[in-house]
Scaffold this motif. Structure first.
Motif: not given
Ligand SMILES: Cc1ncc(COP(=O)(O)O)c(C=O)c1O
Length: 379
Positions: A267-280
């Motif tokens: 979450l801190h490294h924005d990795a989750q947000a970026m992964h979520l966008s790829t996943l979508r």
């Protein structure tokens, strides 16, 4: 008849098993998690390996609140969040904390088949509610509230399992209000809330925390990795003390603390947000492939609504076949699906079936649907 409780995993046999609602291996960002785990363990404070805050460490809850705000859940606050071991554990915990055997739980008919098992384990009486394209029908809900005096209402409001549909926003607000008026609890399972393909889902139930008795269940299983067993509850303020008064929470501290540190790093490294966008994007592409394959192969045999998010298609066969009887022939033909009546508390929807597009890539999805056509054509 196949057994809803047999554990199934894509890749465990030669079938293209479109029954399973799990991410395919390539959707789980292994290297990202390895990096996050190494960083989380290397940077761990001296307290990190001791008993943790029963509600979940503040560092996790604060990072989660920021992430949820970034995803449009603007009210998310660390104080309202509680670390869980994913939505299955959270749901069982909610039942343990807020219900007694014999209490009534209202569910959508259809709903998540294993939630039904959790409610049975806890001795609850399950009543299915009729739904239309906008989710739970409110007149039927009001009738059920008056007749059954429920303790709990369980809803999968966004991109539901199995139907793929969303509960309309106005109905969410009304359900929140009814829970306060009639003193029952809403457990909103938001496993797929963030998995839209184009337009975001209607507002999370968390927007209505102040208007009702609400527990919103979120999980990293569908947006990061099921094996982490990390999720969260976001709850109306008056309900938090009851969660924190649990014996095992007080005895053991936060559930799954170390895995929550790995997630915190993502979450801190924005990795989750970026992964979520790829996943979508990937899920949207797979859903589009499944939609084309279904149109090409099954348009005379079934009807369905293309989902706008989540993991599932929900098909109604035009012939009155019982899809349970098709599981074995489909298996012999090398394809799996989930029969419709697994998802009903009352054994309804025998001529429906659920297909997941999350567990396989596009070539396998196309092959799987083609095999399904062969099976259905032979009936
Ligand atoms: C609606 C719903 N809730 C909960 C789960 C399980 O979630 P978790 O892995 O967080 O326990 C699933 C998985 O299929 C699901 O579809």
């Amino acid at each position: 008849m196949s057994d809803p409780l047999t554990f199934e995993r894509a890749g465990d046999d030669d079938r293209i098993n479109l029954a399973v609602g799990q991410p395919s291996i390539d959707l789980i960002p292994k290297e990202m998690l390895q990096t996050a785990a190494a960083r989380a363990f290397n940077n761990a404070s001296e307290h990190a390996f001791n008993y943790g805050d029963p509600q979940g460490e503040l560092s996790f809850r604060a990072a989660l609140a920021l992430f949820l705000q970034g995803q449009g859940q603007t009210n998310a606050r660390a104080e309202s969040l509680f670390l869980t071991g994913g939505n299955s554990q959270a749901l069982d915990f909610v039942c343990e904390r807020f219900t007694q055997p014999g209490d009534v739980v209202l569910v959508e008919d259809s709903t998540y088949f294993l939630a039904l098992q959790i409610f049975k384990d806890r001795g609850l009486k399950i009543i299915g509610l009729p739904c239309d394209a906008d989710g739970i029908e409110l007149p039927a809900l009001i009738n059920a509230i008056e007749t059954h005096k429920p303790r709990l209402l369980y809803t999968i409001a966004s991109f539901a399992n199995p139907t793929g549909l969303c509960l309309a926003e106005a109905r969410r607000a009304e359900i929140a209000r009814l829970s306060r008026q009639h003193d029952f609890i809403v457990a909103a399972d938001e496993a797929y809330q963030l998995l839209h393909f184009e337009k975001p889902a209607p507002k999370s139930f968390s927007h209505f925390l102040n208007d009702g008795n609400l527990l919103c269940l979120g999980t990293f299983s569908k947006i990061l990795a099921p094996g982490l067993r990390v999720g969260w509850l976001e709850v109306s303020e008056p309900l938090m003390p009851r969660l924190l008064a649990s014996g095992w929470v007080n005895s053991g501290g936060a559930i799954n603390q170390m895995a929550s540190f790995i997630v915190t790093d993502c979450l801190h490294h924005d990795a989750q947000a970026m992964h979520l966008s790829t996943l979508r994007h990937t899920l949207a592409a797979r859903a589009a492939v499944m939609q084309s394959a279904l149109k090409a192969n099954l348009s005379e045999l079934a009807t369905w609504t293309a989902p706008k998010g989540g993991y599932f298609f929900w098909l109604r066969l035009t012939d009155s076949l019982n899809t349970n009887d098709l599981v074995a022939p489909a298996s012999r033909a090398g394809v799996g699906f989930q029969p419709g009546n697994f998802s009903s508390a009352n054994g309804h929807h025998p001529n429906y079936l659920r297909l997941s597009f999350a567990a396989y890539g596009i070539t396998e999805i196309e092959t799987g649907i083609h095999r399904l056509r062969t099976v259905l054509r032979q009936r």
